[in-house]
Design a protein around this motif. Structure first.
Motif, PDB file in Angstrom:
ATOM      1  N   LYS A 112       0.814  -1.219   0.000  1.00  0.00           N
ATOM      2  CA  LYS A 112       0.000   0.000   0.000  1.00  0.00           C
ATOM      3  C   LYS A 112       0.847   1.270   0.000  1.00  0.00           C
ATOM      4  CE  LYS A 112      -3.934  -2.227   2.295  1.00  0.00           C
ATOM      5  NZ  LYS A 112      -4.929  -2.126   3.383  1.00  0.00           N
ATOM      6  N   VAL A 113       1.815   1.319  -0.920  1.00  0.00           N
ATOM      7  CA  VAL A 113       2.647   2.502  -1.102  1.00  0.00           C
ATOM      8  C   VAL A 113       2.049   3.338  -2.237  1.00  0.00           C
ATOM      9  CG1 VAL A 113       4.945   3.359  -1.696  1.00  0.00           C
ATOM     10  CG2 VAL A 113       4.696   1.247  -0.362  1.00  0.00           C
ATOM     11  N   PRO A 114       1.772   4.617  -2.014  1.00  0.00           N
ATOM     12  CA  PRO A 114       1.227   5.451  -3.089  1.00  0.00           C
ATOM     13  C   PRO A 114       2.202   5.536  -4.270  1.00  0.00           C
ATOM     14  CG  PRO A 114       0.972   6.527  -0.965  1.00  0.00           C
ATOM     15  CD  PRO A 114       1.880   5.360  -0.737  1.00  0.00           C
ATOM     16  N   GLY A 128      -0.671   8.251  -6.941  1.00  0.00           N
ATOM     17  CA  GLY A 128      -1.189   8.070  -5.589  1.00  0.00           C
ATOM     18  C   GLY A 128      -1.941   6.772  -5.389  1.00  0.00           C
ATOM     19  N   ASP A 129      -2.291   6.072  -6.488  1.00  0.00           N
ATOM     20  CA  ASP A 129      -2.921   4.754  -6.327  1.00  0.00           C
ATOM     21  C   ASP A 129      -1.951   3.828  -5.582  1.00  0.00           C
ATOM     22  OD1 ASP A 129      -5.173   5.564  -7.619  1.00  0.00           O
ATOM     23  OD2 ASP A 129      -4.915   4.300  -9.398  1.00  0.00           O
ATOM     24  N   LEU A 130      -2.506   2.906  -4.816  1.00  0.00           N
ATOM     25  CA  LEU A 130      -1.660   2.055  -3.973  1.00  0.00           C
ATOM     26  C   LEU A 130      -0.943   0.980  -4.782  1.00  0.00           C
ATOM     27  CD1 LEU A 130      -3.984   1.610  -0.865  1.00  0.00           C
ATOM     28  CD2 LEU A 130      -2.176   3.299  -1.244  1.00  0.00           C
ATOM     29  N   CYS A 131       0.290   0.726  -4.368  1.00  0.00           N
ATOM     30  CA  CYS A 131       1.120  -0.299  -5.003  1.00  0.00           C
ATOM     31  C   CYS A 131       1.805  -1.143  -3.931  1.00  0.00           C
ATOM     32  CB  CYS A 131       2.199   0.338  -5.882  1.00  0.00           C
ATOM     33  SG  CYS A 131       1.599   1.124  -7.376  1.00  0.00           S
ATOM     34  N   VAL A 132       2.295  -2.288  -4.361  1.00  0.00           N
ATOM     35  CA  VAL A 132       3.194  -3.097  -3.542  1.00  0.00           C
ATOM     36  C   VAL A 132       4.605  -2.875  -4.092  1.00  0.00           C
ATOM     37  CG1 VAL A 132       3.833  -5.423  -2.801  1.00  0.00           C
ATOM     38  CG2 VAL A 132       1.412  -4.809  -3.074  1.00  0.00           C
ATOM     39  N   TRP A 151       7.423  -2.558  -8.625  1.00  0.00           N
ATOM     40  CA  TRP A 151       6.135  -1.982  -8.252  1.00  0.00           C
ATOM     41  C   TRP A 151       5.015  -2.781  -8.915  1.00  0.00           C
ATOM     42  CZ3 TRP A 151       5.775   2.762  -5.434  1.00  0.00           C
ATOM     43  CH2 TRP A 151       6.999   3.412  -5.222  1.00  0.00           C
ATOM     44  N   GLU A 152       4.016  -3.198  -8.126  1.00  0.00           N
ATOM     45  CA  GLU A 152       2.843  -3.876  -8.651  1.00  0.00           C
ATOM     46  C   GLU A 152       1.589  -3.161  -8.149  1.00  0.00           C
ATOM     47  OE1 GLU A 152       4.846  -8.368  -8.604  1.00  0.00           O
ATOM     48  OE2 GLU A 152       3.001  -7.967  -7.495  1.00  0.00           O
TER      49      GLU A 152
END
Length: 251
Positions: A112-114, A128-132, A151-152
């Motif tokens: 949940k990293v922007p 700003g969408d969440l990524c892993v 990044w996924e």
């Protein structure tokens, strides 16, 4: 001309003693206090000189043991290949196995990293969408040879067994094999290689000099619908890695 800082002068002295064969690869250096006495400087000056030579790959520090002359590191062959991706498992481990070396990695995942603007653009999502995000340090026989930050999109894998790339029953598999576990077929990868120089942080992790030549690969995987499912920034130091592209020819 301004006088050379003491730690640079001591670094030159240590480097010269190694070059002249006083200490050979694998040899342990005298204690910091002993070197300070021999060179007529303080312990801190010797420490800074050794730290510089460690970042340049001349020395290596071993926790609780001391400082040693680094063993020469041979370049490893990194194959970028559609064929290897289709074989499943880890392409990096396959490359190292082909060289008779042990391939492994260390990683750190943050969920949940922007997404910053450049990553969002590459993944086709909103800023700003969440990524892993997963940071990797790839090792050949225990020594780092490659860095990667992956990044996924979190929305893509949330609630599945592959949401954390290095945890769960599918940990250690490549992106293609992991995505197949949730019925996503990766059909192509786009890579953009560019020459660059190692930052101070990258140099410290890889054991190369700051500013050393590296190849930076910007890689993105796409599924059958053209959707980006993962993007990564890969750092390959040219002194440690030989990058080879294997291209399949259709008949």
């Amino acid at each position: 001309m301004p006088e050379q800082p003491p730690y640079l002068r001591i670094a030159d002295v240590l480097r010269r003693r190694i070059t002249e064969g006083e200490w050979r690869p694998g040899d342990r250096l005298p204690s910091r206090a002993q070197l300070a006495t021999e060179c007529g400087v303080g312990d801190n000056v010797v420490r800074r000189a050794q730290e510089l030579l460690i970042t340049q790959g001349v020395l290596e520090g071993r926790a609780g043991s001391g400082t040693y002359v680094a063993e020469p590191r041979q370049r490893v062959r990194i194959v970028r290949s559609q064929i290897r991706e289709q074989q499943g498992g880890s392409p990096f481990r396959a490359d190292m196995a082909a060289l008779g070396r042990r391939g492994d990695w260390e990683s750190r995942t943050e969920a949940k990293v922007p997404a910053p603007a450049n990553i969002a653009q590459r993944l086709g999502i909103a800023e700003g969408d969440l990524c892993v995000r997963t940071s990797y340090e790839f090792l050949a026989d225990g020594k780092p040879v490659q860095l990667s930050t992956s990044w996924e999109p979190y929305e893509l894998t949330a609630g599945t067994l592959i949401v954390l790339p290095e945890a769960g029953p599918h940990a250690g598999k490549g992106v293609v094999a992991r995505m197949a576990e949730i019925s996503i077929t990766v059909t192509r990868a786009v890579e953009q290689p560019e020459p660059g120089h190692a930052t101070a942080g990258e140099a410290a992790l890889l054991g190369v000099p700051k500013g050393a030549l590296v190849t930076r690969l910007q890689r993105t995987y796409y599924d059958a619908d053209g959707r980006a499912v993962e993007t990564a920034d890969i750092v390959l130091p040219t002194s440690l890695c030989q990058v080879v592209y294997e291209i399949a020819i259709s008949k």
